[in-house]
Scaffold this motif. Structure first.
Motif, PDB file in Angstrom:
ATOM      1  N   GLY A 150      41.590  52.246  77.860  1.00  0.00           N
ATOM      2  CA  GLY A 150      40.603  51.556  78.895  1.00  0.00           C
ATOM      3  C   GLY A 150      40.501  52.374  80.288  1.00  0.00           C
ATOM      4  O   GLY A 150      39.317  52.277  80.671  1.00  0.00           O
ATOM      5  N   VAL A 200      43.928  42.266  89.548  1.00  0.00           N
ATOM      6  CA  VAL A 200      44.055  42.678  88.063  1.00  0.00           C
ATOM      7  C   VAL A 200      45.718  43.177  87.784  1.00  0.00           C
ATOM      8  O   VAL A 200      46.252  42.771  87.081  1.00  0.00           O
ATOM      9  CB  VAL A 200      43.248  43.810  87.690  1.00  0.00           C
ATOM     10  CG1 VAL A 200      43.547  44.614  86.487  1.00  0.00           C
ATOM     11  CG2 VAL A 200      41.789  43.456  87.387  1.00  0.00           C
ATOM     12  N   VAL A 225      42.563  46.132  80.393  1.00  0.00           N
ATOM     13  CA  VAL A 225      41.778  45.945  81.817  1.00  0.00           C
ATOM     14  C   VAL A 225      42.460  46.671  82.899  1.00  0.00           C
ATOM     15  O   VAL A 225      41.764  47.213  83.759  1.00  0.00           O
ATOM     16  CB  VAL A 225      41.696  44.279  82.221  1.00  0.00           C
ATOM     17  CG1 VAL A 225      41.070  44.247  83.359  1.00  0.00           C
ATOM     18  CG2 VAL A 225      40.905  43.791  80.867  1.00  0.00           C
TER      19      VAL A 225
END
Length: 444
Positions: free
Chosen positions: A308, A338, A358
């Motif tokens: 990611g 996040v 993420v």
């Protein structure tokens, strides 16, 4: 009368060619080995515990030793890069951490390995500031961030390789093979760099004594430009656009003019983001398994964290080239929820892996963007030192993050609470990055 060539204008006006691509490939490989070497010791850990009959906690200083060495190496080799050249500093870094990593195969105790990893870390610390400086100084302004981020992606790719070596080679050759690979390959690439790596044309142009080398390098970079042997090459040393010869680096250069505010804000953003990154990288598997995630899923999730981050850096490339710090400020603020909510993803394996992807996209992608900006914000005369100090001081956060995580684990804090607490330095980093964006003004 000799012709005058403005090196900055020539580089900024060029198209990307094979010269730039070859340079990118060389430095990508160097960064790959740098990333491999930092992570490899973690995969040796379980084997050392079994062979040396030591408790796992005793290896904590081994893991931290290289980070402390990197802090000092960033400062030392940043100085060397600005004084003796980026090429010399890069080759010296590769040789030093290559030799000391090979020596790690002979270690028979924890104290020996701590010392060797610390010294290897000093060499590792010299790679990134000089690789960023060299990449920045050969990249046209409109592609500068893109080239730095692509180069840095070698680091995240290299960090994924020790696991492969551990699975395929350690059962047959023992834990030492992790260090054989991490030591021999940097020595081999150092030999290649001696023969093939160009010195920074902007660095060479700072000193009249290096004019012959600078002209030869400029002819390689731009074979279509006729550069006479008596050409005078000039480059911008500072924001005022003055030119001259190389001066010995002075620490106060990092605080002159607009850098008086830029430098401390950049240090703060590096330290806070690296604090969160190393906290996640160090403790996520332990926290996840304590919360019921299987070891295989925890390892896969951490790999997706790196993937990611690589994709996050790629996604930022063009935005940073076009808008500077603005997209980094936006991503920093996005990181707050996040990171804060990442601890709640353990409800299922799918959510956990997706969540770490993420988080990596945001946190590690953000670090790639900050790396690029560090190379852009400083002038040629102190670029390697500027980047080196940003990484060196940033490593304080890298050391604090895992230590803080260990202290919280000792207090039996839940995974959910720990990630919510980790959002606090992200919030502070977002504010610092916003202030840096307001302060930096026109990108160098």
């Amino acid at each position: 009368m000799s012709s005058i060539f403005d090196v900055d204008d020539l580089i900024d006006g060029q198209k990307l060619g094979w010269f730039n691509i070859r340079l990118l490939v060389y430095l990508f490989v160097v960064m790959l080995l740098d990333g491999y070497d930092i992570i490899a010791v973690g995969f040796a850990g379980p084997h050392l515990v079994k062979e040396w009959h030591v408790p796992p906690a005793s290896l904590g200083p081994v893991f931290s030793a290289s980070l402390i060495g990197i802090l000092l190496g960033s400062l030392f080799f940043g100085f060397i890069g600005d004084r003796l050249g980026r090429k010399f500093a890069l080759i010296a870094s590769c040789i030093s951490f290559g030799i000391l990593t090979v020596f790690a195969t002979t270690a028979t105790s924890v104290p020996e390995l701590i010392g060797l990893r610390f010294l290897a870390g000093v060499g590792i610390g010299g790679v990134l500031p000089n690789a960023i400086a060299l990449t920045s100084e050969y990249s046209p302004k409109r592609y500068r961030a893109t080239m730095v981020i692509l180069m840095f992606s070698g680091n995240t790719f290299g960090a994924s390789l020790p696991g492969l070596v551990s699975v395929m080679l350690v059962p047959r050759f023992g834990w030492q093979v992790l260090f054989w690979v991490g030591g021999i390959l940097p020595l081999a690439i150092a030999l290649l760099l001696v023969l093939a790596l160009p010195e920074s044309i902007r660095f060479l142009a700072l000193d009249e004594r290096r004019r012959a080398r600078a002209i030869a390098t400029l002819r390689r970079l731009m074979p279509h430009v006729a550069v006479p042997a008596d050409a005078q090459l000039v480059t911008r040393l500072n924001d005022a656009g003055t030119t001259g010869t190389t001066r010995a680096f002075r620490f106060r250069q990092l605080f002159e003019g607009r850098l008086a505010k830029v430098t401390p804000l950049l240090w703060l953003t590096f330290a806070l983001n690296l604090m969160v990154f190393y906290f996640i990288n160090s403790w996520t598997p332990t926290l996840a398994m304590a919360a019921g995630v299987t070891p295989g899923t925890a390892a896969f999730g951490l790999s997706m964290f790196q993937v990611g981050g690589t994709l996050g850096g790629f996604a930022l490339c063009r935005f940073v080239d076009r808008s500077g710090l603005k997209p980094l400020s936006a991503l920093f603020f996005l990181c707050i929820p996040v990171v804060g909510l990442a601890g709640f993803t353990v409800v299922s394996s799918t959510f956990f892996v997706a969540g770490l992807f993420v988080v990596g996209f945001c946190v590690l992608g953000l670090q790639a963007g900050l790396n690029a900006m560090a190379g852009i914000l400083y002038p040629t005369s102190c670029r390697a030192n500027g980047v080196g100090h940003a990484f060196g001081l940033g490593r304080i956060g890298a050391v604090v993050g895992p230590l803080a995580g260990g202290a919280l684990i000792g207090m039996h804090v839940s995974m959910q609470t720990m990630f919510m607490l980790a959002a606090i330095p992200v919030c502070l980093g977002a504010i610092a990055c916003f202030a840096l964006n307001r302060t930096a003004g026109e990108i160098a």
